[in-house]
Design an enzyme around this catalytic site. Sequence first.
Site, PDB file in Angstrom:
ATOM      1  N   ASP A  60     -10.066   2.392   3.107  1.00 18.62           N
ATOM      2  CA  ASP A  60     -10.269   1.599   4.318  1.00 18.62           C
ATOM      3  C   ASP A  60     -11.157   2.331   5.325  1.00 18.62           C
ATOM      4  OD1 ASP A  60      -8.764  -0.586   3.475  1.00 18.62           O
ATOM      5  OD2 ASP A  60      -6.895   0.226   4.269  1.00 18.62           O
ATOM      6  N   LYS A  93       0.811  -1.216   0.000  1.00 22.17           N
ATOM      7  CA  LYS A  93       0.000   0.000   0.000  1.00 22.17           C
ATOM      8  C   LYS A  93       0.849   1.272   0.000  1.00 22.17           C
ATOM      9  CE  LYS A  93      -4.085  -2.018   2.217  1.00 22.17           C
ATOM     10  NZ  LYS A  93      -5.069  -1.894   3.329  1.00 22.17           N
TER      11      LYS A  93
END
Length: 282
Positions: free
Chosen positions: A106, A69
């Site tokens: 997220d 990420k």
Amino acid sequence: MSAVVKKAVVTGHPVAHSRSPLIHGYWLEQHGILGEYGRIDVAPEAASDFYRNLRSAGLVGANVTVPNKEIAASACDWLDETARTMGAANTLWLDETGRLCGANTDGMGFLGNLDQLAPGWNRSQGTALVLGAGGAARAIVWALLSRDFTAVHVVNRTEEKARKICDEFGSKTFAHGWESLGTLLGKVDLLVNTTSLGMTGKQPLEIDLSNLPRHALVNDIVYSPLETELLKQAAVQGNPTVDGIGMLLHQAVPGFERWFGVRPEVTDDLRALVLKDLGVNV
């Protein structure tokens, strides 16, 4: 002339366990879209080049999971505010000029899950307690502050890691070691577990909730088992609870919309499909 098939993938290392193809495949079929979504294992040392060359790989975008990420974010030409704040991107796409763009969804997945399963959960904009200090915790702290929580306490076994998060997010966040947990539980409106403790195959999350106010909502982002010991204990004493599978589903929505042009919905049927694939009894 044949229609162009848009293709996206989930990437990470390893990535074979990802349920993202099941989720996006369900939405592609539901909306009758000519598209594909698969998996590609991308090792960290090859990740930057891979993401910068999505178009040459025939892809319109990608999801990114651990451990890539941060690498994905650094490879992007443009990041949304959340990804810039996190220094991490889990959703990539190419804009009309060919720029590689990134977002971190997220926190949006966390909010979408609670909004769906506990409507009005943030009405009081009170005090939250977050267990853990990893990437998920950072996203959730950001999400809670975006909903104007007055105080967010981060508890971690290594207090320094909690302090690092709080230093990033400012005066409404407070770092603590695990020994402070019992006292803090008596003062919160929301408890969120972002650690892997209590997950199938991991060590148990040993916590006594007897001091937790009965109105406090308890959320565990672990979804295997679906009802963790934390959620069981909370339910027994009358606290409202929300499990973690919805965060996985809701964080996938923005990427699908970017790549395939339709904003999908998280439905009971999709939830049941993913839980069945996970072997979770409901």
